[in-house]
Design an enzyme around this catalytic site. Structure first.
Site, PDB file in Angstrom:
ATOM      1  N   VAL A  24       0.838  -1.214   0.000  1.00 11.97           N
ATOM      2  CA  VAL A  24       0.000   0.000   0.000  1.00 11.97           C
ATOM      3  C   VAL A  24       0.865   1.254   0.000  1.00 11.97           C
ATOM      4  CG1 VAL A  24      -1.671   1.327   1.384  1.00 11.97           C
ATOM      5  CG2 VAL A  24      -1.959  -1.155   1.092  1.00 11.97           C
ATOM      6  N   ASP A 127       5.742 -23.111   5.561  1.00 12.32           N
ATOM      7  CA  ASP A 127       6.355 -24.409   5.221  1.00 12.32           C
ATOM      8  C   ASP A 127       7.723 -24.309   4.544  1.00 12.32           C
ATOM      9  OD1 ASP A 127       4.083 -25.502   6.225  1.00 12.32           O
ATOM     10  OD2 ASP A 127       3.252 -26.152   4.310  1.00 12.32           O
TER      11      ASP A 127
HETATM   12  O1  F6P Z   1       0.624 -24.650   4.349  1.00 10.02           O
HETATM   13  C1  F6P Z   1       0.784 -24.160   5.615  1.00 10.02           C
HETATM   14  C2  F6P Z   1       0.227 -25.107   6.654  1.00 10.02           C
HETATM   15  O2  F6P Z   1       0.399 -24.486   7.900  1.00 10.02           O
HETATM   16  C3  F6P Z   1       0.802 -26.517   6.647  1.00 10.02           C
HETATM   17  O3  F6P Z   1       2.033 -26.629   7.307  1.00 10.02           O
HETATM   18  C4  F6P Z   1      -0.276 -27.278   7.342  1.00 10.02           C
HETATM   19  O4  F6P Z   1      -0.220 -28.627   6.997  1.00 10.02           O
HETATM   20  C5  F6P Z   1      -1.517 -26.627   6.826  1.00 10.02           C
HETATM   21  O5  F6P Z   1      -1.158 -25.306   6.466  1.00 10.02           O
HETATM   22  C6  F6P Z   1      -2.681 -26.605   7.782  1.00 10.02           C
HETATM   23  O6  F6P Z   1      -3.765 -26.107   7.120  1.00 10.02           O
HETATM   24  P1  F6P Z   1      -5.100 -25.590   7.817  1.00 10.02           P
HETATM   25  O7  F6P Z   1      -4.793 -24.269   8.435  1.00 10.02           O
HETATM   26  O8  F6P Z   1      -6.076 -25.478   6.710  1.00 10.02           O
HETATM   27  O9  F6P Z   1      -5.472 -26.589   8.863  1.00 10.02           O
END
Ligand code: F6P
Length: 322
Positions: A24, A127
């Site tokens: 922004v 991740d």
């Molecule tokens: O992709 C990020 C992440 O935190 C992963 O490490 C994990 O498996 C997933 O999202 C969890 O997803 P949600 O928040 O939909 O439970």
């Protein structure tokens, strides 16, 4: 370019707000108005856009989560959903879009680019599985949370002569688990990238016990070959392990909280670079940290594979745990 939009998509990650703020304020510097798209692709298809002024992004730099909210969405994967999204962007006279998110979110960004809409991606996911960038926004903050948890768990493990199995996030990627294991001094780590049996875990824990360790820490990634609940059950039946076993699942605690200094800087630099890229007529690119430089790489490359973990990390985790 007079009007752009920004969205956060997929799992939230600490630093997303810092990136929104940078987008922004950089826009303002170039006399570009920025609209926030609420709730990612769902909001894009619904036309849920809001003008973000300097005031809206004031005081958010240090906040976790995302002020724009986020979502995972199936409809945008269809041609109809994509057409809806493009229609909304045109209705609002938006000339460029910045998508902050992980692999799935950036795949959506690439679809918009291929449809002719100027789009730039910013890698945001704890991740660290996004190909082409050394780090994604949120990884460092999540790692710090995991390390604090491991340090705490080791104190109590050591006091009781226990082994702790600690599950960390990463359903497709063991970066968090492996890095946390190295930096947290874990005895062993189980990731989706390497085959590992529950018997091998039992053997390694027993080995640590026999060698006289006062505790043992086993870090297991969410996407490991077995669930920690199965492992707990299996270990309970292995009398030879020596240590009493306890299991801790860190879960979404890893995603919350304010961004670290590293993530604030990374998100800020990426936000600035993304706006500059749109202003310079770029599209179909992702901002990527390459060493100390901020590069632009094709979104197509970034989404076509996952970032591999350096082989040396697996080796280090082994020999440093002796
Ligand atoms: O992709 C990020 C992440 O935190 C992963 O490490 C994990 O498996 C997933 O999202 C969890 O997803 P949600 O928040 O939909 O439970």
């Amino acid at each position: 370019m007079k009007r752009i939009a920004v969205m956060t998509s997929g799992g939230d990650s600490p630093g997303m707000n810092a990136a929104i703020r940078a987008v922004v304020r950089t826009g303002l510097e170039y006399k570009i108005e920025t609209y926030g798209v609420r709730q990612a692709y769902a909001g894009l298809m619904a036309g849920d856009f809001e003008l973000l002024t300097s005031v809206e992004v004031s005081g958010i730099l240090q906040r976790g989560g995302t002020i724009l909210q986020t979502a995972r969405n199936e409809e945008f994967k269809t041609a109809q959903g994509q057409a809806k999204g493009l229609r909304r962007l045109n209705e609002h006279q938006i000339e460029g879009l910045i998508v902050i998110g992980g692999n799935g979110s950036l795949t959506g960004a690439n679809v918009l680019h291929k449809a002719g809409f100027p789009t730039i991606g910013i890698p945001g996911s704890i991740d660290n599985d996004i190909f082409g960038t050394d780090m994604s926004i949120g990884v460092d903050s999540a790692l710090n949370i995991i390390l604090e948890a491991i340090d705490r768990l080791r104190d109590t493990a050591s006091s009781h002569q226990r082994a702790f199995v600690i599950e960390v996030m990463g359903r497709n990627c063991g970066y968090l688990a492996l890095t946390a294991a190295i930096l947290g001094g874990a005895e062993l780590v189980v990731t989706p990238e390497r085959p590992f049996s529950m018997q091998e875990v039992a053997d390694a824990l027993q080995d640590a016990y026999v060698r006289g360790k006062s505790h043992a820490i086993c870090v297991v990634a969410e996407g490991a070959p077995f669930r920690v609940s199965e492992l707990e059950h299996f270990l309970a039946k292995q009398a030879k392990v020596g240590f009493e076993i306890r299991v801790t699942i860190l879960g979404h605690i890893q995603r919350g909280g304010g961004p670290s200094a590293f993530d604030r800087l990374l998100a800020t630099r990426m936000g600035v670079k993304a706006v500059q890229a749109l202003r310079d007529g770029e599209s179909g690119k992702m901002v990527a940290l390459n060493g100390r430089k901020m590069d632009l790489i094709p979104l197509e490359d970034a989404v076509s594979q996952l970032r591999p973990i350096s082989e040396s990390y697996f080796e280090m985790a082994k020999f440093l745990a002796r």
